[in-house]
Design a protein around this motif. Structure first.
Motif: not given
Length: 295
Positions: A263-264, A184-185, A188-192
């Motif tokens: 954030r990540l 999940m992180p 999320t990091a890829y989306v960012e």
């Protein structure tokens, strides 16, 4: 499907919970030739599965009574226990739970099942509903080997890359929690990252091509990371923690300067700085294992 002695059942397997994942499992059992009973708190969902070996049942007690194998797929352990609470007779039944939860949840439900005379088995799902029934779909199971031997054939029809991971009932959930803590992180990091790149004018095709090399690297560095952590050989002839910290801080400054939260990436910088502060700056990236535990 094997059945306990001296019991007759109208179906082979009961699926409790007919959301996207539960419905996919019920359909796959039926597609594989098993007679399936389906129950859902909202009965219309179970009714939508009727036909081709699938029988919706309105009473949860009758649904459990119908089969020797009961697979529960609700949103949480709390909803599973709430759904099963009216059922008193578990003699000769095997309960397989695939709801998401903590290792402690699994142990609690195992004790609940034991007090009611049911065999208990735990499953952690590592795929999407559309992957159910495919060779790539994966569910890790944990619990007694005798239960796995009895129902392996049926459970393997759900996901072809499944395996029995441990006799320890909580291990399926340990795997689910631990891998989710990576997956999940990472997503999320890829989306960012993708949001930043697209906002900066990178076209979609270039983004797609640029994403491939780091994903390929991850497929082998995970083995490398586990080997380093388990052997405590944390030195590196590549970039050190200090080098990564410097690079990550440069990237963070650029991304935040473009108006993104990142954030990540910010957390990554913090972790690398913490590793430096702990005297790990000249070691390799995997030395962050030394600061991963709260102690």
């Amino acid at each position: 499907m094997p059945e306990p002695d001296a019991q007759s059942h109208s179906t082979d397997v009961t699926v409790i919970g007919c959301g996207l994942m539960g419905a996919a499992m019920a359909r796959q059992f039926a597609k594989s030739g098993y007679k399936v009973a389906a129950w859902n708190r909202t009965h219309e969902r179970a009714e939508s599965l009727a036909g081709d070996g699938l029988t919706p049942i309105e009473s949860v007690t009758d649904a459990v009574r119908a089969s020797p194998l009961v697979v529960t797929c609700t949103s949480t352990y709390e909803t599973t226990l709430s759904a099963l609470d009216p059922v008193d007779d578990w003699d000769g039944k095997t309960l397989v739970n695939v709801a998401n939860g903590t290792p402690e949840d699994a142990e609690d439900l195992a004790r609940w099942a034991a007090t009611r005379g049911a065999e208990y088995f735990e499953g952690g799902i590592f795929c999407y509903p559309q992957d159910i029934g495919t060779a790539e779909g994966t569910i890790f199971y944990s619990g007694p080997s005798a239960v796995w031997s009895k129902y392996e054939e049926a459970l393997m029809t759900l996901a072809g890359s499944s395996r029995h991971a441990s006799e320890d009932i909580k291990i399926a959930n340990v795997l689910f929690v631990g891998i989710s803590a990576f997956f999940m992180p990472a997503m999320t990091a890829y989306v960012e990252s993708a949001t930043y790149l697209l906002d900066q004018g990178v076209d979609v095709e270039t983004l797609r091509i640029a994403t491939v090399p780091p994903l390929q690297v991850i497929t082998y560095v995970t083995d490398e990371a586990v080997a380093a952590i388990t052997s405590d050989q944390l030195e590196s002839d590549q970039a050190t923690v200090a080098t990564y910290a410097e690079t990550a801080e440069i990237c963070l400054k650029a991304v935040q300067g473009a108006g993104h939260r990142a954030r990540l990436l910010e957390t990554t910088v913090d972790n690398l700085k913490d590793a430096e502060a702990a005297g790990l700056g000249e070691l390799g990236y995997y030395s962050q294992t030394k600061i991963a535990r709260r102690d």
